[in-house]
Design a protein around this motif. Structure first.
Motif, mmCIF file in Angstrom:
data_model
loop_
_atom_site.group_PDB
_atom_site.id
_atom_site.type_symbol
_atom_site.label_atom_id
_atom_site.label_comp_id
_atom_site.label_asym_id
_atom_site.label_seq_id
_atom_site.Cartn_x
_atom_site.Cartn_y
_atom_site.Cartn_z
ATOM 1 N N LEU A 91 0.882 -1.155 0.000
ATOM 2 C CA LEU A 91 0.000 0.000 0.000
ATOM 3 C C LEU A 91 0.925 1.211 0.000
ATOM 4 O O LEU A 91 1.439 1.618 1.023
ATOM 5 N N PHE A 92 1.192 1.727 -1.204
ATOM 6 C CA PHE A 92 2.242 2.727 -1.376
ATOM 7 C C PHE A 92 1.734 4.123 -1.052
ATOM 8 O O PHE A 92 2.470 5.088 -1.012
ATOM 9 N N THR A 93 0.432 4.230 -0.850
ATOM 10 C CA THR A 93 -0.160 5.535 -0.570
ATOM 11 C C THR A 93 -1.354 5.302 0.328
ATOM 12 O O THR A 93 -1.852 4.185 0.410
ATOM 13 N N ASP A 94 -1.838 6.335 1.009
ATOM 14 C CA ASP A 94 -3.127 6.124 1.656
ATOM 15 C C ASP A 94 -4.128 7.104 1.064
ATOM 16 O O ASP A 94 -5.118 7.456 1.656
ATOM 17 N N ASP A 95 -3.825 7.497 -0.140
ATOM 18 C CA ASP A 95 -4.637 8.501 -0.812
ATOM 19 C C ASP A 95 -5.522 7.823 -1.869
ATOM 20 O O ASP A 95 -5.042 7.179 -2.774
ATOM 21 N N TYR A 96 -6.842 7.978 -1.701
ATOM 22 C CA TYR A 96 -7.774 7.369 -2.642
ATOM 23 C C TYR A 96 -7.549 7.761 -4.073
ATOM 24 O O TYR A 96 -7.603 6.961 -4.977
ATOM 25 N N LEU A 139 -4.944 5.849 -5.737
ATOM 26 C CA LEU A 139 -5.340 4.473 -6.051
ATOM 27 C C LEU A 139 -6.323 4.437 -7.214
ATOM 28 O O LEU A 139 -6.230 3.592 -8.099
ATOM 29 N N GLN A 140 -7.248 5.390 -7.207
ATOM 30 C CA GLN A 140 -8.234 5.390 -8.284
ATOM 31 C C GLN A 140 -7.591 5.762 -9.615
ATOM 32 O O GLN A 140 -7.920 5.186 -10.641
ATOM 33 N N LEU A 200 -8.599 -3.584 -7.826
ATOM 34 C CA LEU A 200 -7.390 -3.695 -7.014
ATOM 35 C C LEU A 200 -7.765 -4.460 -5.753
ATOM 36 O O LEU A 200 -8.758 -4.142 -5.117
#
Lengths: 432, 141
Positions: A378-383, A386-387, A409
């Protein structure tokens, strides 16, 4: 350049073709002793002695996997069983299994063939070779075992599964070479990573990967993860097993050993030869096997001949990376596609892990494809990131496949772990 | 000046949240604040816990898709307008709040927030004398 058997590996094309014709004639004479070919020759009025060139071979009928199944177990034996020393058999999950018989000489020649392949990728008698294939009936076990012993390497017949034990062997025995299925190589690399083992601190340097179609991107990823060179190997139990074709250190196509087989590539629908260099189904005739000759065997594997000669100096022609099996082909909304095309795209995204799964399903009146792929971290916690990633992957898949799969994903470790031959497609479509 | 936050990728599937919470419970990790947001396919759970580095290591070991990051923990009052006042300092300085969650207990609230620019956010906190908790201060509350 060093060769295992220089004279045969670099034999001039005319001399190689002469050798093929001679061995083909011997093969046809032997084949006529097998119940199956005796019947076929009689029925089709084929005179085994009339084949005088490689072109003449093209007039013979094909042999298929169904023929092998229907003549289970000994219908293809061309010599008495007392002169056979081993048989290998497929699992037979989809009907009667297939059986391949070997004489003592066949086993010997097979070991030679595998040793030649291993030498070609830089392995020597100083190497430690660990085989992660299942032994027993699966030819990747004993096939590589005999080849590696012929080469003179120290062999570690670890067999399949038990990843932590495999890693222990690699560390303790100083393994330099693994024979491993690509999906399992990814898994092994992940487990090593989780266990905090740096593969660069092991002696591992060469991987022989095969038995399932994989993309160039997957190979590069495996090489990077494990700090090795990975070479694509091709084999099938009907053609002995491993060693039929193998990459050299150029990593540009697999040399098919033409002193063992005559290779043709045909259109899988019309069964006519394709234009040289075009993709089609590989058809092989054994010309260096006693117990069980196979004539024009349809492998179902799709590939093409690479043009030109190889800088390594070997004259045996090169096949391109296999594009899948004609049986693996997915037809969705009239579009033909292969799982390996999807893999090629997914592997280009470092954010994604190696594990993916394709589901074909009927949604309303329409057939859809769902591609699930694991995140590597999980390289980011930013939606939005990811989107955006999901959108980007979808777009690349659409460009490649010309249809838009639904991309999902999923969390690491949530897809089935692939420890054997990877099963990555599930077809739930309803016929409407 | 910031505290560690654990973000967990959760599939929208029955039981997934429970699995992760059980893992943390087994290791005696206390959850101080949590927020979950979701899209149609997946969710991200963000949590502040008693031992974030240990929690991160455990989740990673158990193959959970997890990310460790930092958020600001700002103390504010719990009466009407307290949040608005705190946030307005950032807004005036041109700083966006990417997300925020909070908990209130007694007369106090703690805002956990991710700002677009931490450097500038620190300057706002300093200049306006906002109370900002370190991890140890947060845990001793």
């Amino acid at each position: 350049m060093e060769y295992w058997k220089e004279e045969i590996e670099t034999l001039s094309r005319p001399a190689l073709e002469q050798l093929q014709v001679r061995r083909l004639q011997e093969t046809l004479a032997r084949a006529s002793h097998s119940p199956f070919y005796k019947r076929m020759f009689a029925k089709k009025g084929i005179d085994a002695g009339s084949v005088r060139s490689l072109d003449d071979l093209k007039t013979l009928p094909f042999t298929t996997k169904d023929d092998l199944r229907n003549n289970y177990p000994y219908g293809f034996a061309a010599i008495p069983l007392k002169d056979c020393v081993r048989l290998h058999s497929s699992s037979g999950t989809t009907g009667n299994p297939t059986v391949v018989l070997h004489s003592r000489r066949d086993i010997d020649e097979w070991a030679e063939q595998v040793a030649r392949c291993m030498y070609m990728v830089g392995l020597r008698d100083t190497d430690v070779f660990q085989n992660t294939s299942g032994y027993g009936m699966f030819t990747g076990g004993l096939g590589f075992q005999y080849g590696a012993e012929r080469l003179g390497a120290l062999t570690v017949p670890a067999a399949a599964g038990n990843t932590k034990r495999q890693i222990k062997f690699i560390k303790d025995f100083g393994t330099t070479c693994l024979h491993i299925i690509p999906s399992y190589a990814m898994r092994l690399a992940e487990v090593m990573h989780e266990e905090g083992i740096d593969s660069h601190e092991t002696r591992l340097r060469v991987l022989c990967i095969g038995a399932e179609p994989h993309s160039e991107e997957q190979r590069r990823r495996i090489e990077q993860m494990l700090g090795v060179k990975a070479y694509n190997c091709f084999g099938m139990s009907e053609m002995n097993g491993p060693g039929v074709a193998f990459e050299c250190t150029e990593q540009n196509g697999l040399h098919i050993w033409e002193d063992y087989v005559v290779a043709e590539i045909v259109d899988p629908h019309t069964l006519e030869p394709v234009v040289d260099g075009e993709v089609g189904e590989l058809v092989l005739t054994t010309i260096n096997r006693e117990a069980m000759p196979l004539l024009r065997y349809r492998t179902r594997d799709l590939t093409r001949f690479l043009p030109g000669s190889c800088p390594c100096g070997r004259t045996h022609r090169r096949l391109s990376r296999f594009q899948g099996r004609s049986d693996d082909m997915i037809i969705l909304k009239g579009v033909n596609l292969f799982p390996v095309q999807i893999e090629t795209i997914l592997m280009q995204f470092p954010e994604l892990g190696g594990n993916y799964f394709i589901t074909l399903e009927t949604v309303g009146a329409s057939d859809e494809m769902l591609v699930e792929v694991e995140l590597s971290e999980l390289f980011t916690d930013d939606y939005s990131v990811l989107q955006a990633l999901a959108r980007d992957v979808s777009r690349r898949l659409r460009d490649e496949l010309l249809l838009t799969p639904r991309l999902k994903l999923v969390a690491r470790g949530s897809l089935p772990v692939q420890e054997g031959k990877a099963v990555r497609v599930k077809d739930l479509r309803k016929i409407i | 000046m910031t505290v560690n936050q654990i973000s967990i990728f959760l599939e929208n599937k029955y039981g997934k949240l429970g699995e992760v919470l059980t893992l943390l419970a087994q290791e005696e990790i206390r959850i101080i604040a949590a927020s979950i947001s979701d899209t149609s396919e997946f969710g991200i759970m963000r949590i502040i816990v008693s031992d974030p580095l240990k929690a991160y290591a455990i989740l990673k070991r158990e193959n959970v898709s997890v990310n460790l990051s930092e958020v600001l923990a700002i103390v504010t009052g719990s009466c009407a307008g307290s949040f608005a006042d705190s946030i307005s300092f950032f807004t005036r300085a041109g700083i966006s709040i990417e997300y925020m969650y909070c908990f209130s207990a007694g007369g106090k609230s703690i805002l956990f927030l991710r700002a677009s620019n931490y450097e500038a956010a620190r300057e706002v906190i300093r200049r306006n004398n906002l109370e900002c908790l370190s991890e140890s201060a947060l845990l001793s509350l």
